[in-house]
Design a protein around this motif. Sequence first.
Motif, PDB file in Angstrom:
ATOM      1  N   ARG A  48      51.313 -27.406  -0.433  1.00 44.81           N
ATOM      2  CA  ARG A  48      52.299 -28.279   0.186  1.00 44.81           C
ATOM      3  C   ARG A  48      53.706 -27.762  -0.097  1.00 44.81           C
ATOM      4  NH1 ARG A  48      51.292 -33.648  -3.527  1.00 44.81           N
ATOM      5  NH2 ARG A  48      52.789 -33.166  -5.160  1.00 44.81           N
ATOM      6  N   SER A  49      54.596 -28.068   0.798  1.00 44.93           N
ATOM      7  CA  SER A  49      55.984 -27.629   0.672  1.00 44.93           C
ATOM      8  C   SER A  49      56.656 -28.324  -0.502  1.00 44.93           C
ATOM      9  CB  SER A  49      56.743 -27.950   1.958  1.00 44.93           C
ATOM     10  OG  SER A  49      58.115 -27.694   1.795  1.00 44.93           O
ATOM     11  N   ASN A  50      57.556 -27.609  -1.142  1.00 47.54           N
ATOM     12  CA  ASN A  50      58.314 -28.212  -2.239  1.00 47.54           C
ATOM     13  C   ASN A  50      59.640 -28.781  -1.738  1.00 47.54           C
ATOM     14  OD1 ASN A  50      59.727 -25.886  -1.739  1.00 47.54           O
ATOM     15  ND2 ASN A  50      59.589 -25.078  -3.807  1.00 47.54           N
ATOM     16  N   LYS A  51      59.813 -28.819  -0.418  1.00 46.06           N
ATOM     17  CA  LYS A  51      61.054 -29.321   0.169  1.00 46.06           C
ATOM     18  C   LYS A  51      60.901 -30.771   0.620  1.00 46.06           C
ATOM     19  CE  LYS A  51      62.405 -24.731   1.538  1.00 46.06           C
ATOM     20  NZ  LYS A  51      62.681 -23.808   2.600  1.00 46.06           N
ATOM     21  N   LEU A  52      60.117 -31.520  -0.149  1.00 45.46           N
ATOM     22  CA  LEU A  52      59.859 -32.922   0.168  1.00 45.46           C
ATOM     23  C   LEU A  52      59.989 -33.773  -1.075  1.00 45.46           C
ATOM     24  CD1 LEU A  52      56.554 -32.519   2.138  1.00 45.46           C
ATOM     25  CD2 LEU A  52      58.700 -33.193   3.122  1.00 45.46           C
TER      26      LEU A  52
ATOM     27  N   MET B 216      44.289 -35.521   0.336  1.00 46.50           N
ATOM     28  CA  MET B 216      44.469 -34.119   0.712  1.00 46.50           C
ATOM     29  C   MET B 216      45.814 -33.614   0.203  1.00 46.50           C
ATOM     30  SD  MET B 216      42.838 -34.212   4.519  1.00 46.50           S
ATOM     31  CE  MET B 216      43.091 -32.493   4.875  1.00 46.50           C
ATOM     32  N   TRP B 217      46.844 -34.436   0.307  1.00 41.35           N
ATOM     33  CA  TRP B 217      48.178 -34.072  -0.171  1.00 41.35           C
ATOM     34  C   TRP B 217      48.135 -33.772  -1.675  1.00 41.35           C
ATOM     35  CZ3 TRP B 217      52.276 -32.355   2.107  1.00 41.35           C
ATOM     36  CH2 TRP B 217      53.517 -32.387   1.466  1.00 41.35           C
ATOM     37  N   GLU B 218      47.401 -34.586  -2.430  1.00 39.47           N
ATOM     38  CA  GLU B 218      47.242 -34.341  -3.868  1.00 39.47           C
ATOM     39  C   GLU B 218      46.556 -32.998  -4.117  1.00 39.47           C
ATOM     40  OE1 GLU B 218      44.951 -37.530  -5.515  1.00 39.47           O
ATOM     41  OE2 GLU B 218      46.475 -39.035  -5.078  1.00 39.47           O
ATOM     42  N   LEU B 219      45.515 -32.722  -3.338  1.00 37.40           N
ATOM     43  CA  LEU B 219      44.724 -31.510  -3.553  1.00 37.40           C
ATOM     44  C   LEU B 219      45.471 -30.230  -3.191  1.00 37.40           C
ATOM     45  CD1 LEU B 219      41.264 -32.793  -2.268  1.00 37.40           C
ATOM     46  CD2 LEU B 219      41.888 -32.276  -4.647  1.00 37.40           C
TER      47      LEU B 219
ATOM     48  N   GLU C  33      48.670 -29.737  -3.837  1.00 35.96           N
ATOM     49  CA  GLU C  33      49.869 -29.617  -4.673  1.00 35.96           C
ATOM     50  C   GLU C  33      49.998 -28.193  -5.211  1.00 35.96           C
ATOM     51  OE1 GLU C  33      52.053 -31.623  -8.550  1.00 35.96           O
ATOM     52  OE2 GLU C  33      50.050 -32.298  -8.002  1.00 35.96           O
ATOM     53  N   ASN C  34      48.867 -27.603  -5.562  1.00 44.95           N
ATOM     54  CA  ASN C  34      48.817 -26.222  -6.038  1.00 44.95           C
ATOM     55  C   ASN C  34      48.080 -25.380  -5.001  1.00 44.95           C
ATOM     56  OD1 ASN C  34      50.022 -26.672  -8.706  1.00 44.95           O
ATOM     57  ND2 ASN C  34      48.191 -27.901  -9.062  1.00 44.95           N
ATOM     58  N   PRO C  35      48.293 -24.071  -5.013  1.00 45.67           N
ATOM     59  CA  PRO C  35      47.611 -23.226  -4.025  1.00 45.67           C
ATOM     60  C   PRO C  35      46.093 -23.430  -4.049  1.00 45.67           C
ATOM     61  CG  PRO C  35      49.284 -21.963  -5.184  1.00 45.67           C
ATOM     62  CD  PRO C  35      49.174 -23.296  -5.888  1.00 45.67           C
ATOM     63  N   ILE C  36      45.520 -23.539  -2.855  1.00 45.62           N
ATOM     64  CA  ILE C  36      44.080 -23.755  -2.720  1.00 45.62           C
ATOM     65  C   ILE C  36      43.621 -23.137  -1.402  1.00 45.62           C
ATOM     66  CG2 ILE C  36      44.407 -26.031  -1.655  1.00 45.62           C
ATOM     67  CD1 ILE C  36      41.845 -26.956  -3.095  1.00 45.62           C
ATOM     68  N   LYS C  37      42.423 -22.561  -1.410  1.00 46.21           N
ATOM     69  CA  LYS C  37      41.842 -22.045  -0.166  1.00 46.21           C
ATOM     70  C   LYS C  37      41.383 -23.226   0.683  1.00 46.21           C
ATOM     71  CE  LYS C  37      40.127 -17.420  -0.879  1.00 46.21           C
ATOM     72  NZ  LYS C  37      38.949 -16.555  -0.889  1.00 46.21           N
ATOM     73  N   VAL C  38      41.535 -23.088   1.978  1.00 41.29           N
ATOM     74  CA  VAL C  38      41.140 -24.160   2.892  1.00 41.29           C
ATOM     75  C   VAL C  38      39.663 -24.491   2.727  1.00 41.29           C
ATOM     76  CG1 VAL C  38      40.882 -24.795   5.321  1.00 41.29           C
ATOM     77  CG2 VAL C  38      42.986 -23.681   4.540  1.00 41.29           C
TER      78      VAL C  38
ATOM     79  N   HIS D  87      48.999 -29.866  11.600  1.00 44.71           N
ATOM     80  CA  HIS D  87      50.095 -30.819  11.800  1.00 44.71           C
ATOM     81  C   HIS D  87      51.134 -30.665  10.682  1.00 44.71           C
ATOM     82  CE1 HIS D  87      52.167 -34.436  13.076  1.00 44.71           C
ATOM     83  NE2 HIS D  87      52.113 -34.871  11.834  1.00 44.71           N
ATOM     84  N   LEU D  88      50.655 -30.561   9.440  1.00 43.24           N
ATOM     85  CA  LEU D  88      51.575 -30.351   8.318  1.00 43.24           C
ATOM     86  C   LEU D  88      52.354 -29.052   8.492  1.00 43.24           C
ATOM     87  CD1 LEU D  88      49.435 -31.356   5.184  1.00 43.24           C
ATOM     88  CD2 LEU D  88      51.196 -32.719   6.334  1.00 43.24           C
ATOM     89  N   LEU D  89      51.671 -28.014   8.930  1.00 45.53           N
ATOM     90  CA  LEU D  89      52.325 -26.722   9.138  1.00 45.53           C
ATOM     91  C   LEU D  89      53.389 -26.824  10.226  1.00 45.53           C
ATOM     92  CD1 LEU D  89      52.293 -23.739   8.233  1.00 45.53           C
ATOM     93  CD2 LEU D  89      50.654 -23.319  10.068  1.00 45.53           C
ATOM     94  N   ASP D  90      53.063 -27.501  11.319  1.00 45.50           N
ATOM     95  CA  ASP D  90      54.025 -27.685  12.411  1.00 45.50           C
ATOM     96  C   ASP D  90      55.279 -28.414  11.945  1.00 45.50           C
ATOM     97  OD1 ASP D  90      52.372 -26.413  14.220  1.00 45.50           O
ATOM     98  OD2 ASP D  90      51.612 -28.273  15.109  1.00 45.50           O
ATOM     99  N   LYS D  91      55.105 -29.359  11.025  1.00 45.36           N
ATOM    100  CA  LYS D  91      56.230 -30.148  10.514  1.00 45.36           C
ATOM    101  C   LYS D  91      56.909 -29.486   9.312  1.00 45.36           C
ATOM    102  CE  LYS D  91      56.033 -33.683  13.284  1.00 45.36           C
ATOM    103  NZ  LYS D  91      57.166 -34.039  14.133  1.00 45.36           N
ATOM    104  N   LYS D  92      56.449 -28.273   8.967  1.00 41.64           N
ATOM    105  CA  LYS D  92      56.997 -27.512   7.830  1.00 41.64           C
ATOM    106  C   LYS D  92      56.781 -28.230   6.498  1.00 41.64           C
ATOM    107  CE  LYS D  92      60.236 -24.953  10.545  1.00 41.64           C
ATOM    108  NZ  LYS D  92      60.997 -25.289  11.651  1.00 41.64           N
ATOM    109  N   LEU D  93      55.642 -28.913   6.400  1.00 47.17           N
ATOM    110  CA  LEU D  93      55.281 -29.617   5.174  1.00 47.17           C
ATOM    111  C   LEU D  93      54.250 -28.839   4.365  1.00 47.17           C
ATOM    112  CD1 LEU D  93      54.889 -33.209   6.660  1.00 47.17           C
ATOM    113  CD2 LEU D  93      56.936 -32.156   5.677  1.00 47.17           C
ATOM    114  N   LEU D  94      53.860 -27.682   4.881  1.00 40.93           N
ATOM    115  CA  LEU D  94      52.803 -26.875   4.293  1.00 40.93           C
ATOM    116  C   LEU D  94      53.219 -25.416   4.354  1.00 40.93           C
ATOM    117  CD1 LEU D  94      49.677 -26.919   3.446  1.00 40.93           C
ATOM    118  CD2 LEU D  94      49.261 -26.339   5.827  1.00 40.93           C
ATOM    119  N   THR D  95      52.887 -24.678   3.316  1.00 36.16           N
ATOM    120  CA  THR D  95      53.134 -23.239   3.334  1.00 36.16           C
ATOM    121  C   THR D  95      51.812 -22.503   3.171  1.00 36.16           C
ATOM    122  OG1 THR D  95      53.575 -23.203   0.953  1.00 36.16           O
ATOM    123  CG2 THR D  95      55.472 -23.422   2.388  1.00 36.16           C
ATOM    124  N   ILE D  96      51.745 -21.332   3.758  1.00 41.52           N
ATOM    125  CA  ILE D  96      50.586 -20.463   3.595  1.00 41.52           C
ATOM    126  C   ILE D  96      50.988 -19.378   2.609  1.00 41.52           C
ATOM    127  CG2 ILE D  96      49.005 -18.871   4.717  1.00 41.52           C
ATOM    128  CD1 ILE D  96      49.311 -20.521   7.254  1.00 41.52           C
ATOM    129  N   ILE D  97      50.194 -19.239   1.567  1.00 43.82           N
ATOM    130  CA  ILE D  97      50.467 -18.252   0.522  1.00 43.82           C
ATOM    131  C   ILE D  97      49.859 -16.922   0.966  1.00 43.82           C
ATOM    132  CG2 ILE D  97      50.198 -17.695  -1.928  1.00 43.82           C
ATOM    133  CD1 ILE D  97      51.657 -20.388  -1.408  1.00 43.82           C
TER     134      ILE D  97
END
Length: 96
Positions: A12-16, A45-48, A50-55, A83-93
């Motif tokens: 999840r993005s840290n800009k929230l 899902m948001w809790e899970l 929080e740290n990098p995780i494979k889909v 949806h989270l990615l579209d809203k910039k709430l998620l990052t891909i490592i």
Amino acid sequence: MIIIDYQSIIQRSNKLVSSNMDGETVMMSIENGEYFGLNSVGSRMWELIENPIKVNTLIELLLDEFDVSREQCEAETMEFLNHLLDKKLLTIIPAK
């Protein structure tokens, strides 16, 4: 266009700013001031993420916690993550 697949590592993005209220998560984007609300499943899902995780790991955890078919879990998880990615709430490592 960035595509999420089952091997993607996400976080999840840290800009929230977010807060849990009675099992639901309320978030505000620091970048654009937009508010978001998540139900109990989305909050989990948001809790899970929080740290990098494979889909695919995320999906396995959700299957263990919720009474849902694999097909439904995969489809709804991918829809939610995109949806989270579209809203910039998620990052891909990037893979190392």
